[in-house]
Motif scaffolding. Structure first.
Motif, PDB file in Angstrom:
ATOM      1  N   LYS A  84       0.825  -1.211   0.000  1.00 40.05           N
ATOM      2  CA  LYS A  84       0.000   0.000   0.000  1.00 40.05           C
ATOM      3  C   LYS A  84       0.858   1.259   0.000  1.00 40.05           C
ATOM      4  CE  LYS A  84      -4.133  -1.515  -0.109  1.00 40.05           C
ATOM      5  NZ  LYS A  84      -4.876  -1.232  -1.317  1.00 40.05           N
ATOM      6  N   GLY A  85       2.137   1.076   0.206  1.00 37.92           N
ATOM      7  CA  GLY A  85       3.016   2.243   0.209  1.00 37.92           C
ATOM      8  C   GLY A  85       4.381   1.832   0.678  1.00 37.92           C
ATOM      9  N   MET A  88      13.776   1.078   6.133  1.00 36.15           N
ATOM     10  CA  MET A  88      12.705   0.991   5.138  1.00 36.15           C
ATOM     11  C   MET A  88      11.366   0.937   5.878  1.00 36.15           C
ATOM     12  SD  MET A  88      13.235  -2.943   4.002  1.00 36.15           S
ATOM     13  CE  MET A  88      11.570  -3.379   3.523  1.00 36.15           C
ATOM     14  N   ARG A  89      10.366   1.442   5.213  1.00 34.44           N
ATOM     15  CA  ARG A  89       9.032   1.391   5.789  1.00 34.44           C
ATOM     16  C   ARG A  89       8.131   0.795   4.717  1.00 34.44           C
ATOM     17  NH1 ARG A  89       6.859   7.079   6.692  1.00 34.44           N
ATOM     18  NH2 ARG A  89       5.630   6.583   4.858  1.00 34.44           N
ATOM     19  N   PHE A  90       7.252  -0.114   5.134  1.00 31.08           N
ATOM     20  CA  PHE A  90       6.452  -0.817   4.138  1.00 31.08           C
ATOM     21  C   PHE A  90       5.015  -0.946   4.646  1.00 31.08           C
ATOM     22  CE2 PHE A  90       4.888  -4.703   2.061  1.00 31.08           C
ATOM     23  CZ  PHE A  90       5.180  -4.394   0.739  1.00 31.08           C
ATOM     24  N   ASP A  91       4.053  -0.430   3.898  1.00 32.14           N
ATOM     25  CA  ASP A  91       2.641  -0.542   4.278  1.00 32.14           C
ATOM     26  C   ASP A  91       1.979  -1.608   3.415  1.00 32.14           C
ATOM     27  OD1 ASP A  91       3.172   1.543   5.914  1.00 32.14           O
ATOM     28  OD2 ASP A  91       2.125   3.060   4.717  1.00 32.14           O
ATOM     29  N   PHE A  92       1.134  -2.414   4.040  1.00 33.84           N
ATOM     30  CA  PHE A  92       0.501  -3.491   3.268  1.00 33.84           C
ATOM     31  C   PHE A  92      -0.899  -3.769   3.818  1.00 33.84           C
ATOM     32  CE2 PHE A  92       1.131  -6.828   6.489  1.00 33.84           C
ATOM     33  CZ  PHE A  92       2.054  -6.181   7.310  1.00 33.84           C
ATOM     34  N   SER A  93      -1.743  -4.297   2.941  1.00 33.22           N
ATOM     35  CA  SER A  93      -3.111  -4.583   3.371  1.00 33.22           C
ATOM     36  C   SER A  93      -3.097  -5.844   4.224  1.00 33.22           C
ATOM     37  CB  SER A  93      -4.007  -4.790   2.145  1.00 33.22           C
ATOM     38  OG  SER A  93      -3.459  -5.795   1.334  1.00 33.22           O
ATOM     39  N   CYS A  94      -3.750  -5.785   5.366  1.00 31.20           N
ATOM     40  CA  CYS A  94      -3.787  -6.936   6.260  1.00 31.20           C
ATOM     41  C   CYS A  94      -4.817  -6.630   7.346  1.00 31.20           C
ATOM     42  CB  CYS A  94      -2.399  -7.146   6.862  1.00 31.20           C
ATOM     43  SG  CYS A  94      -2.342  -8.497   8.032  1.00 31.20           S
ATOM     44  N   SER A 138      -1.360   1.222  10.347  1.00 26.92           N
ATOM     45  CA  SER A 138      -1.115   2.462   9.601  1.00 26.92           C
ATOM     46  C   SER A 138      -2.439   3.186   9.401  1.00 26.92           C
ATOM     47  CB  SER A 138      -0.453   2.130   8.274  1.00 26.92           C
ATOM     48  OG  SER A 138      -0.507   3.216   7.410  1.00 26.92           O
ATOM     49  N   SER A 139      -3.405   2.476   8.810  1.00 28.38           N
ATOM     50  CA  SER A 139      -4.768   3.015   8.728  1.00 28.38           C
ATOM     51  C   SER A 139      -5.682   1.795   8.690  1.00 28.38           C
ATOM     52  CB  SER A 139      -4.916   3.876   7.480  1.00 28.38           C
ATOM     53  OG  SER A 139      -4.617   3.107   6.346  1.00 28.38           O
ATOM     54  N   ALA A 140      -6.978   2.007   8.522  1.00 25.13           N
ATOM     55  CA  ALA A 140      -7.894   0.866   8.578  1.00 25.13           C
ATOM     56  C   ALA A 140      -7.504  -0.197   7.559  1.00 25.13           C
ATOM     57  CB  ALA A 140      -9.313   1.339   8.314  1.00 25.13           C
TER      58      ALA A 140
END
Ligand code: SER
Length: 582
Positions: free
Chosen positions: A467-468, A476-482, A570-572
Motif C-alpha cells: 500500500k506504500g 525501510m518502511r512498508f505498508d501493506f493490506s492486512c 497504519s490506517s484501517a
C-alpha cells in the motif's frame, strides 16, 4: 484531415509499430524536468537496448518545453506540443527515411514539391558531408538550389551529451509570395516542418564522440506547426488545434480574440500544459520546486491573464476551459479523462490559494512602483511579493516589464537562498519520500522491500498487497493490506524467510515489456494506472516479480541481515512494518 492518425497509419504501412506516448515527466531521467522531444524516452533503445516493440517505431509524444515560457503569447510559441515521430533502431537508414518523409508530405498531405526545401549536413573536421542524404533528395526531385548545406543547424543532440548525429531538415514555404528560386534557410517564409536525424554517434559528457552500436533514425514533426501550415494560418492559435479553445475563452471573457490575443493565447496554452502535467502518472502538484514550480507558474500566469481580461477568478472559468481541453484530447490521451477529477482539483486548489493573495499582491506591486527609485524593483519588494503574495519571480518580472521597469533578479536570488538556508535547518532531518534515493544502502532497501512483499504473501496471506513504501538511508518502511496485527510467530517467520532468500544470493533481473504483458505475466504492482505503457519488471530468483523503476542490487547476497523493528497499524486494514538491514 486528422494528421496524427494519417501519420501513424502511414508509418504502420511501412512496418512500424505504434508505441504509446510516454508520460511528460521522464521516468528514469532526473536530469530533465520534462520530455522535450519524442526521442527522449527512447534514449536507452537508441543506445542499443532491444525495444520490446521491435526496430521500427512510431508515435505521437507529449512534450513540454518551458525554456520559452515567457515567449508564449506570440503567434507560435507553446509550452506543450505533440511531436510526431518515427524511429529505426538499427533497421532502415537514410534512404528509406528520406523517401518515406517525402512520400508522406507529397502524397498523404499533398504538399506540392515546389513548396519544399531541405537542409543537409555540410560536414566538419570530424564528420563528413552527408552526401547520401543530398543525393537522395535530388533523386526524389528536390532541385539542387532547394538543398542548402549547413553545419551548425544540421547536427542534432538533445542538450550537451547523448545519442546524436547529422540531420536533414525539411522546410515548407509559408507565404503567398512566389517561391524563390534559391532556398535560404534564414528567410522566415520558409518554416521547418520535419527533422530527420541519423543517430549513429554518442557524445559523452567530455565531448568525446564515438559510434553507437547501431545506426538509427529519429524523426520529429511538431503537430501544432504542421497543422497551422496545412491550414494556411500564420497564427497557430487560429488553427483547428486551438480555435475551439479560444472560442470558449471568448465566451467566458465576453471579449473578442482580436485585440486580446496575448492574454487569450497565454490562458489557452498554459492551461493546456497544466492539464497534461496534472494528469501525468508522476502525480505532480503545484509547489515551489521542479515540475511543481512550473505547474504553479503556468496556472498563476493563466490566472493573472484571466484577471486582466476581467474574468471573475472565483467563477469556474478554469474548469470550463480545462474540460474543453480534456474532451478534445481524451481520445488520444486516456489519462486525461481518467484523471479529470485530479486535474480539476489541482487547478481549483491552486486558484483558491493564489486568488487569496493576488489582489493584495497586485496592490502591493502598484504601491511599490509608485515610489520607486531608478526603475528597478529591488530584492526586498520582489521577495515580499514572492513570499507573502505567492508571486513567482517571473510574474513580478512580467508585471514590471509591462510598466517598463526591471527587477533585481540577482538580488532576489540571494535573498531566496538565504531564506532557503534558514528553512532548511530543522527540515534537514526529515525523511525523503518515496523510492527516490539511489545511494548504495537505499538501493539495498529497494530490493529488501520486494523480498518483504513476497515473504508477507507466503507467511501471512497471499492477498497481502503493498500500500506504500518509503526508504531512507536509515531504514525501510512498508505498508501493506492486512486485517490483523502480525503475531510474533508471523513476524519471525517473515524475517527468517527474507534472510533465507538473502543467503541464497538470488539473482535480480530486469526486463522491459508492455504493461499488459507485465500484468499477464503475474507481475505485482501497487498503482497500475500510475505506470507508463512500457514498464520495467524486476524479478528476484523465482520468488518475486514486480513492476518497479528500481534501482536494485544485482544479487540478494549483498543485503546483509534483515530485521523487523516495528509492526503497527497504519490506517484501517493497512499495517506498517519498519525494518532495517544490518
Ligand atoms: N530529435 C529530433 C528533434 O527533436 C527529431 O525528432 O528535432
Amino acid at each position: 484531415m486528422n494528421i496524427r492518425e494519417e501519420y501513424i497509419k502511414f508509418f504502420e504501412s511501412k512496418g512500424h509499430r505504434q508505441i504509446p506516448s510516454a508520460p511528460v515527466v521522464p521516468e528514469n531521467d532526473p536530469s530533465v524536468l520534462f520530455n522535450t522531444a519524442g526521442m527522449q524516452p527512447l534514449v536507452p533503445y537508441l543506445m542499443g537496448k532491444p525495444h520490446p516493440y521491435g526496430t521500427r517505431l512510431c508515435d505521437y509524444q507529449k512534450c513540454v518545453r518551458t525554456n520559452d515560457l515567457d515567449e508564449v503569447g506570440d503567434l507560435t510559441h507553446h509550452t506543450f506540443f505533440e511531436m510526431l515521430g518515427n524511429w529505426s533502431l538499427g533497421d532502415y537508414f537514410k534512404d528509406d527515411s528520406i523517401a518515406w518523409s517525402f512520400e508522406f508530405l507529397t502524397e498523404v498531405l499533398n504538399i506540392p514539391v515546389e513548396k519544399l526545401a531541405v537542409t543537409v549536413f555540410e560536414g566538419n573536421e570530424d564528420i563528413e558531408f552527408d552526401e547520401d542524404s543530398y543525393n537522395k533528395w535530388l533523386s526524389l526531385g528536390i532541385e539542387k538550389n532547394k538543398i542548402a548545406k549547413t553545419k551548425d543547424d544540421n547536427f542534432w543532440i538533445a542538450g550537451s551529451s547523448g545519442p546524436c548525429g547529422p540531420d536533414t531538415e525539411i522546410f515548407y514555404f509559408r507565404s503567398d509570395d512566389e517561391v524563390p528560386n534559391v532556398f535560404d534557410p534564414d528567410d522566415d517564409r520558409w518554416v521547418e516542418i520535419w527533422n530527420n536525424v541519423f543517430m549513429q554517434y554518442y557524445k559523452d559528457e567530455n565531448g568525446v564522440v564515438t559510434e553507437l552500436p547501431c545506426k538509427n533514425v529519429d524523426t520529429g514533426m511538431g503537430l501544432e506547426r504542421i497543422t497551422a501550415v496545412l491550414e494556411g494560418v500564420n497564427d497557430n492559435y487560429l488553427s483547428s488545434i486551438w480555435k475551439d479553445v479560444i472560442e470558449v475563452i471568448e465566451k467566458i471573457t465576453m471579449k473578442k480574440y482580436s485585440g486580446n490575443e496575448k492574454s487569450m493565447r497565454i490562458i489557452a496554452d498554459h492551461l493546456r500544459t497544466a492539464v497534461f502535467i496534472a494528469a501525468d502518472p508522476a502525480g505532480i502538484k503545484p509547489s515551489n520546486t521542479d515540475q511543481g514550480y512550473i505547474l504553479r507558474r503556468l496556472i498563476r500566469r493563466a490566472i493573472r491573464h484571466a484577471k486582466s481580461l476581467d474574468v471573475d477568478i472565483n467563477s469556474n472559468w478554469d474548469v470550463i476551459i480545462a474540460d474543453k481541453i480534456i474532451d478534445k484530447y481524451k481520445t488520444y490521451y486516456k489519462e486525461l479523462a481518467d484523471n479529470r477529477k485530479v486535474i480539476l482539483e489541482v487547478l481549483s486548489f491552486e486558484k483558491v490559494k493564489f486568488n487569496r493573495t493576488l489582489e493584495k499582491g497586485l496592490r502591493e506591486f502598484s504601491k511599490a512602483i509608485s515610489n520607486l527609485d531608478g526603475g528597478i524593483i529591488n530584492r526586498d519588494i520582489a521577495f515580499k511579493l514572492y513570499d507573502t503574495y505567492g508571486f513567482p519571480i517571473e510574474l513580478t518580472e512580467e508585471l514590471a516589464f509591462e510598466k517598463g521597469l526591471k527587477v533585481d533578479v540577482a538580488g532576489f536570488a540571494i535573498k531566496f537562498k538565504e531564506h532557503q538556508e534558514k528553512s532548511r535547518v530543522g527540515a534537514e532531518h526529515k525523511f525523503k519520500g518515496g523510492l527516490s534515493g539511489n545511494s548504495e544502502i537505499e538501493t539495498k532497501y529497494h530490493t529488501a522491500t520486494h523480498l518483504l512483499n513476497a515473504a508477507l504473501k507466503v507467511v501471512v496471506d497471499p492477498g497481502c498487497h503493498q500500500k506504500g513504501s518509503n526508504i531512507t538511508p536509515e531504514r525501510m518502511r512498508f505498508d501493506f493490506s492486512c486485517d490483523h496485527k502480525l503475531t510474533s510467530e508471523e513476524k519471525e517467520a517473515v524475517e527468517s524467510l527474507v534472510n533465507k532468500w538473502i543467503s541464497e544470493d538470488l539473482k535480480v533481473t530486469q526486463e522491459e515489456m508492455s504493461k499488459e504483458e507485465a500484468i499477464n505475466s503475474g507481475a505485482e504492482c501497487m498503482f497500475i494506472e500510475r505506470y507508463p505503457d512500457i514498464v520495467t519488471v524486476y524479478s528476484i530468483g523465482d520468488i518475486s516479480r514486480e513492476l518497479c523503476g528500481g534501482p536494485h542490487v544485482e544479487r540478494t547476497g549483498v543485503l546483509g541481515h534483515f530485521r523487523i523493528k516495528k509492526e503497527e497499524a497504519s490506517s484501517a486494514g493497512v499495517r506498517r512494518i519498519k525494518a532495517i538491514l544490518e
